[in-house]
Design an enzyme around this catalytic site. Structure first.
Site, PDB file in Angstrom:
ATOM      1  N   ASP A  98      -0.954  -0.278  10.156  1.00 57.31           N
ATOM      2  CA  ASP A  98      -0.519  -0.043   9.046  1.00 57.31           C
ATOM      3  C   ASP A  98      -0.390  -1.183   8.123  1.00 57.31           C
ATOM      4  O   ASP A  98       0.086  -0.809   6.421  1.00 57.31           O
ATOM      5  CB  ASP A  98       0.914   0.636   8.818  1.00 57.31           C
ATOM      6  CG  ASP A  98       0.804   1.570   9.821  1.00 57.31           C
ATOM      7  OD1 ASP A  98      -0.448   2.292  10.080  1.00 57.31           O
ATOM      8  OD2 ASP A  98       1.167   2.372  10.783  1.00 57.31           O
ATOM      9  N   GLY A 113       0.831   0.501  20.242  1.00 52.31           N
ATOM     10  CA  GLY A 113      -0.186   1.355  20.309  1.00 52.31           C
ATOM     11  C   GLY A 113      -1.817   0.325  20.060  1.00 52.31           C
ATOM     12  O   GLY A 113      -1.236  -1.526  20.097  1.00 52.31           O
TER      13      GLY A 113
END
Length: 570
Positions: A322, A202
């Site tokens: 993340d 992503g």
């Protein structure tokens, strides 16, 4: 023989776990418990299409009558340590050095190094040797023997919050990793090198910064043939996708925009097909930007290249908002994502405070770890409840989240809730905390029914915990006859599509430069990262064994609990 290992993309953790467990079962000797400007798109599209328009094995302890102060595991998969053996530290160190020894192209090729072409000293005397090699005495190189200490805190007690121990006594054991940077000797002739860059998974703030610095540094070495592989691993095999010639002039300003100049995609072909393409394109250096799954794919490519005895350096750069890759202080894009996330929290705070019995609910990214939610909650200072995947909770009941929200509305008048996207949706098996007290986490209550659907990478598509909580909160307060005004904010894709902030831009710059230095030094199957504030190289195999998660006994999570004032919700 065709390599059956598929290329994995970011967050493909279920398959990664299966592969790692298979590998561990075969070779382990045992473990034990103790949005960009339009001109950017036009330039890219013209090039692409001719027109304008991203060894950890779970440790479980046997039940004993006396409480175990620590669940200790052997961090090595090759050597079983006996802590009663006086020489266990030496054995641990030898195994550590072996595991963290960086793979090199010289492992399969008998190559002699040549003096580097990288130098920042402009005035050279003498100008150079007959081959034009700089002969200056600039003292800006890193010695191959240089190491950085992975851990610096020495714990005297295994009961200290956040401690990470090897043995039950929490003895001090030095864990060193290789320092990154330019070497005096290199193993490639720059003018003969073809280098390729690919961005997978992503989007993430900073991708363009890394691409830019890789190109800049390659040109400093003297590389003239630099290409970009469009749209992730797909660019190696998808018909109609052509490699993009890259130069300093072309990438000079791409860092001013978010996204990826090369484009991203999830999923990929078989490893053998990718390496076939690498061979056909005559690529000598491949720079792979991505997260856990992308790193696993890069390692598969590295292993296949070694199997075919190809002189190809595969170097990864850790990219994930993340922040869930092992051993690293942080990954690029994380700081920017936290900064953008806390803006959403601030908006939720204003909405909640301005309403009668206002409840601001914010859902943030975090497929398997709650680092963004935790850090955004800390940075905003306005969150009353922070829910992350690593910490179990219940919504209903005497000690549930909803009862606490009642208390907050009664005492404070409003509240703000921050929840990570995977909170309540991942099953944590009984495992040891990386800290000191043995913590057996019960399986999280399934808050939502799983659809079983997967994305292009094979990742399980999570149910929307944010919408679920929004509905539950509304229904709860309606049932008890208390008015509540719920404002739900989901900034999911906003936090990753923006330009990198100053902190991430610096990190991207250094990681990109070091990736090139590592390739020219002859390393392959490595990743360029930051550990304990130092820039280092790590073998990819050591960082893809499992995703990094928030330690519920860590000082940072304790700080978050202090800031929010929330109780235990189970």
């Amino acid at each position: 023989m065709e390599n059956p290992l598929p290329l994995l993309d970011d967050n493909h953790f279920e398959l990664v776990h299966i592969l790692i467990k298979m590998a561990v079962s075969l070779k382990s000797s045992g473990s034990f418990c103790s949005t960009p400007p339009q001109w950017l798109h036009s330039t890219r599209d013209r090039i692409l299409y001719g027109y304008s328009h991203s060894n950890a094995k779970e440790c479980t302890c046997k039940k004993t009558k006396r409480p175990a102060p620590l669940c200790v595991k052997a961090t090595s998969t090759k050597v079983e340590l006996d802590f009663n053996d006086p020489s266990w530290k030496q054995k641990f160190q030898e195994d550590w050095d072996k595991r963290f020894n960086l793979p090199r192209i010289t492992d399969i090729y008998d190559l002699k190094p040549r003096p580097t072409t990288f130098s920042l000293k402009k005035n050279r005397s003498p100008a150079g040797d007959e081959n034009g090699t700089p002969m200056d005495k600039w003292n800006g190189y890193v010695n191959s023997d240089d190491r950085a200490l992975l851990k610096v805190i020495k714990y005297s007690s295994p009961n200290s919050a956040g401690a990470e121990c090897i043995d039950p006594d929490c003895s001090w054991v030095e864990q060193w990793v290789h320092r990154a940077g330019p070497r005096k000797e290199i193993y490639y002739e720059p003018e003969e090198v073809k280098a390729a860059i690919v961005t997978c998974g992503g989007l993430c703030p900073g991708l363009n910064d890394v691409i830019r610095q890789i190109v800049f540094t390659l040109e400093t070495y003297g590389v003239k043939n630099i290409v970009g592989i469009p749209f992730g691993y797909r660019g190696f095999f998808e018909k109609g996708l052509k490699e993009m010639p890259l130069s300093r002039h072309l990438v000079e300003n791409i860092n001013l925009a978010g996204g990826s100049f090369l484009g991203v995609s999830r999923g990929g072909a078989k490893t053998s097909e990718i390496v076939d393409s690498i061979q056909a394109r005559r690529i000598d250096m491949l720079f792979v930007l991505g997260g856990n799954g992308t790193h696993a794919g890069a390692n598969a490519i590295h292993e296949e290249c070694r199997k075919r005895k190809l002189k190809v350096s595969v170097v990864a750069v850790p990219k994930t908002i993340d922040n869930d890759i092992l051993l690293m202080d942080k990954t690029f894009g994380f700081d920017t994502a936290v900064e953008e996330a806390q803006r959403a929290i601030n908006s939720a705070y204003i909405e909640a405070r301005s309403a009668y019995h206002g409840i601001g609910l914010v859902k943030l990214m975090g497929r398997s770890s709650g680092f963004i939610a935790m850090h955004a909650s800390l940075s905003s200072g306005q969150v009353d409840v922070c829910l992350i995947p690593e910490v179990p909770f219940t919504l209903d009941g005497e000690y549930g989240v909803l009862r606490h929200l009642e208390h907050l509305l009664k005492t404070k008048g409003f509240c703000v809730v921050c929840v990570a996207e995977a909170a309540g949706q991942i099953q944590l098996e009984a495992r040891e905390s990386r800290a000191y007290d043995l913590v057996i986490l019960r399986s999280l209550q399934e808050l939502l029914q799983k659809s079983g659907a997967t994305d292009a990478s094979g990742n399980v598509i999570l149910s929307d915990i944010g919408v679920h909580m929004q509905q539950k909160i509304k229904m709860h307060f309606k049932d008890i006859g208390v008015p509540a005004d719920v404002k739900y904010i989901d900034p999911t894709y906003m936090v990753r599509a923006c330009r990198a902030n100053a902190s991430d831009a610096i990190l991207c710059t250094v990681l990109g430069q070091n990736a090139v230095h590592g390739a020219f030094a002859g390393f392959s199957g490595i990743t360029s990262c930051i550990c304990n504030t130092h820039y280092v190289y790590l073998p990819i195999t050591e960082v893809i064994t499992a995703p990094k998660r928030v330690n519920p006994n860590s000082r940072m999570w304790h700080r978050c609990l202090t800031s929010t004032g929330q109780p235990d919700f189970h």
